[in-house]
Enzyme design. Structure first.
Site, PDB file in Angstrom:
ATOM      1  N   TRP A  49     -39.130  -2.132  19.153  1.00  0.00           N
ATOM      2  CA  TRP A  49     -38.009  -2.927  18.484  1.00  0.00           C
ATOM      3  C   TRP A  49     -37.326  -1.931  17.523  1.00  0.00           C
ATOM      4  O   TRP A  49     -35.892  -2.192  17.596  1.00  0.00           O
ATOM      5  CB  TRP A  49     -38.811  -3.864  17.588  1.00  0.00           C
ATOM      6  CG  TRP A  49     -39.242  -4.942  18.585  1.00  0.00           C
ATOM      7  CD1 TRP A  49     -40.484  -5.191  18.833  1.00  0.00           C
ATOM      8  CD2 TRP A  49     -38.734  -5.788  19.507  1.00  0.00           C
ATOM      9  NE1 TRP A  49     -40.853  -6.136  20.014  1.00  0.00           N
ATOM     10  CE2 TRP A  49     -39.611  -6.533  20.362  1.00  0.00           C
ATOM     11  CE3 TRP A  49     -37.255  -6.072  19.849  1.00  0.00           C
ATOM     12  CZ2 TRP A  49     -39.041  -7.568  21.249  1.00  0.00           C
ATOM     13  CZ3 TRP A  49     -36.819  -6.829  20.813  1.00  0.00           C
ATOM     14  CH2 TRP A  49     -37.736  -7.670  21.728  1.00  0.00           C
ATOM     15  N   ASP A  94     -36.949  -4.839   9.505  1.00  0.00           N
ATOM     16  CA  ASP A  94     -37.036  -5.898  10.555  1.00  0.00           C
ATOM     17  C   ASP A  94     -38.368  -6.515  10.360  1.00  0.00           C
ATOM     18  O   ASP A  94     -39.583  -5.730  10.570  1.00  0.00           O
ATOM     19  CB  ASP A  94     -37.016  -5.071  11.908  1.00  0.00           C
ATOM     20  CG  ASP A  94     -37.201  -6.342  13.072  1.00  0.00           C
ATOM     21  OD1 ASP A  94     -37.747  -7.363  12.694  1.00  0.00           O
ATOM     22  OD2 ASP A  94     -37.196  -5.929  14.112  1.00  0.00           O
ATOM     23  N   LYS A 145     -41.813 -16.862  15.232  1.00  0.00           N
ATOM     24  CA  LYS A 145     -43.330 -16.300  15.113  1.00  0.00           C
ATOM     25  C   LYS A 145     -43.838 -16.915  13.649  1.00  0.00           C
ATOM     26  O   LYS A 145     -45.029 -17.696  14.014  1.00  0.00           O
ATOM     27  CB  LYS A 145     -43.234 -14.767  14.867  1.00  0.00           C
ATOM     28  CG  LYS A 145     -42.364 -14.259  16.267  1.00  0.00           C
ATOM     29  CD  LYS A 145     -42.600 -12.700  16.104  1.00  0.00           C
ATOM     30  CE  LYS A 145     -41.558 -11.888  16.855  1.00  0.00           C
ATOM     31  NZ  LYS A 145     -41.989 -11.998  18.479  1.00  0.00           N
TER      32      LYS A 145
HETATM   33  N1  PMP Z   1     -37.902  -7.295  16.388  1.00  0.00           N
HETATM   34  C1  PMP Z   1     -39.155  -7.564  16.365  1.00  0.00           C
HETATM   35  C2  PMP Z   1     -40.239  -6.739  15.347  1.00  0.00           C
HETATM   36  C3  PMP Z   1     -39.567  -8.594  17.310  1.00  0.00           C
HETATM   37  O1  PMP Z   1     -41.081  -8.795  17.603  1.00  0.00           O
HETATM   38  C4  PMP Z   1     -38.467  -9.246  18.089  1.00  0.00           C
HETATM   39  C5  PMP Z   1     -39.030 -10.251  19.123  1.00  0.00           C
HETATM   40  N2  PMP Z   1     -40.267 -10.170  19.555  1.00  0.00           N
HETATM   41  C6  PMP Z   1     -37.344  -9.017  17.797  1.00  0.00           C
HETATM   42  C7  PMP Z   1     -36.889  -7.925  16.881  1.00  0.00           C
HETATM   43  C8  PMP Z   1     -36.237  -9.544  18.721  1.00  0.00           C
HETATM   44  O2  PMP Z   1     -36.291 -10.814  18.237  1.00  0.00           O
HETATM   45  P1  PMP Z   1     -35.276 -11.829  18.887  1.00  0.00           P
HETATM   46  O3  PMP Z   1     -35.759 -12.399  20.130  1.00  0.00           O
HETATM   47  O4  PMP Z   1     -35.198 -13.189  17.769  1.00  0.00           O
HETATM   48  O5  PMP Z   1     -33.956 -11.442  18.909  1.00  0.00           O
END
Ligand code: PMP
Length: 360
Positions: A102, A171, A195
């Site tokens: 990520w 994040d 989540k």
């Molecule tokens: N950052 C992290 C740490 C994640 O776990 C995720 C999704 N699993 C995201 C960003 C992306 O999130 P989204 O699907 O809401 O764009």
């Protein structure tokens, strides 16, 4: 079908009380004679809920007055662009800690908007299993970006990665609300909701006020923190249902004792799973013990051929979505706030039985 225990990395399991409240509210929300999906976001009922939601988040995380809270559409991924568009001016450089999938995505996207330097990495060479040590940073980065909990590899910072005056942008998509935070240490925190805070479609952004007012001209208005802050996140029609579910989740967290209680529950749930992983050689944890996530606990089986058997037997016991991410494989229980201890206990009992059955 009976309700199962859903160990998905997200969208994730919601507390039963939240689902029951949604059911109760569905046909007549707040005496409007409509569902929350049907009311206007500009009407009194929704405006009051939005204000109460923000106030409750501020109370639970003790967010100081000089921080603004935004509820934005687009998921966390949109914030990978929104952060540089809003705060990285053309002459600035941003530092990124790349500790997993990520943060890597975030750094690559930011690099399309401005100057990005990768300050430290958890590399493929060490299997993405350890978090990097960061020495003193002398560069004047506009911000330093990191991912608190890398959901795929299960690496989590247990303290801030660095003590610095540079604004930290974090994040927290897979960890927000699982522990108290010293918000004053951050420039921006963001997390999508699916989540720990309910339903996909809404993302919380907490931003220090002095970082507003510098968005680039090309920033789409819906992504512009300054415009959204001025309009109380209602520059256009917001994801109303997701916002409402987020409020219910915050109320549930409050009823449990707030983020301190969430932290205690999270630590206790994670400890049970890791004790079991550590006890049986059949289970091979992925993350180094110094950086283990308390929310996602990927591991492999020492006999990989048994993985599909593990997943099939788990499903028969109502333990769903345990398959690891395709990039890493193995098994990955994701245990967010909505997963009750009973689910963790059932998982651990199953893992003990499975290990006894197949360890010889
Ligand atoms: N950052 C992290 C740490 C994640 O776990 C995720 C999704 N699993 C995201 C960003 C992306 O999130 P989204 O699907 O809401 O764009």
């Amino acid at each position: 079908m009976e309700r199962v225990f859903n160990f998905s990395p997200g969208p994730a399991m919601l507390p039963q009380a939240v689902l029951e409240q949604i059911q109760l509210d569905l046909l007549d929300w707040q005496g409007t004679g409509m569902s929350v999906m049907e009311v206007t976001h500009r009407g009194p009922a929704f405006s009051a809920m939005a204000l109460a939601c923000e106030a409750l988040l501020r109370k639970l995380l003790q967010i100081p007055d000089d921080y603004r809270i935004l509820f934005l559409p687009g998921g966390a991924t949109l914030q990978f662009s929104a952060v540089p568009l809003n705060i990285l001016r053309p002459t600035d450089q941003a530092g990124y800690l790349v500790t997993g999938v990520w943060s890597q995505k975030a750094s690559q996207i930011a690099a399309t908007y401005g100057q990005v330097e990768v300050v430290a990495t958890a590399t493929e060479a060490n299997g993405l299993t350890c978090l990097p040590c960061i020495g003193n940073i002398t560069k004047k980065y506009r911000y330093l970006y990191y991912t608190d909990n890398e959901t795929i590899s299960g690496l989590q910072y247990h303290t801030l990665p660095i003590d610095t005056d540079i604004p930290l942008v974090c994040d927290m998509t897979s960890s927000l609300m699982s522990q108290p935070l010293d918000i004053g240490r951050f420039g921006v925190i963001f997390a999508s909701a699916q989540k720990n805070l309910g339903q996909a479609g809404i993302t919380i952004v907490i931003i220090r006020e002095d970082l507003l007012g510098q968005a680039r001209d090309i920033t789409p208005s819906v992504m512009n923190y300054t415009l959204q802050a001025a309009q109380h996140s209602m520059l256009n029609t917001p994801p109303t249902f997701a916002w409402y579910v987020c409020y219910l989740m915050l109320q549930w967290i409050d009823s449990q004792g707030g983020v301190t209680a969430m932290q205690q529950q999270t630590v206790a749930k994670a400890a049970k799973v890791y004790e079991c992983i550590d006890r049986y050689p059949l289970y091979q944890p992925i993350a180094h013990s110094s950086a283990r996530s308390k929310l996602n606990m990927p591991f492999k089986l020492s006999k990989p051929a048994l993985e599909s058997e593990f997943l099939a037997q788990a499903e028969q016991q109502g333990l769903m979505n345990l398959k690891g991410h395709r990039l890493i494989g193995g098994i990955r229980p994701s245990i967010y706030l909505g997963m009750p201890m009973a689910g963790v206990e059932r998982l651990v009992a199953f893992m003990v039985d499975f290990a006894n059955q197949y360890s010889s």
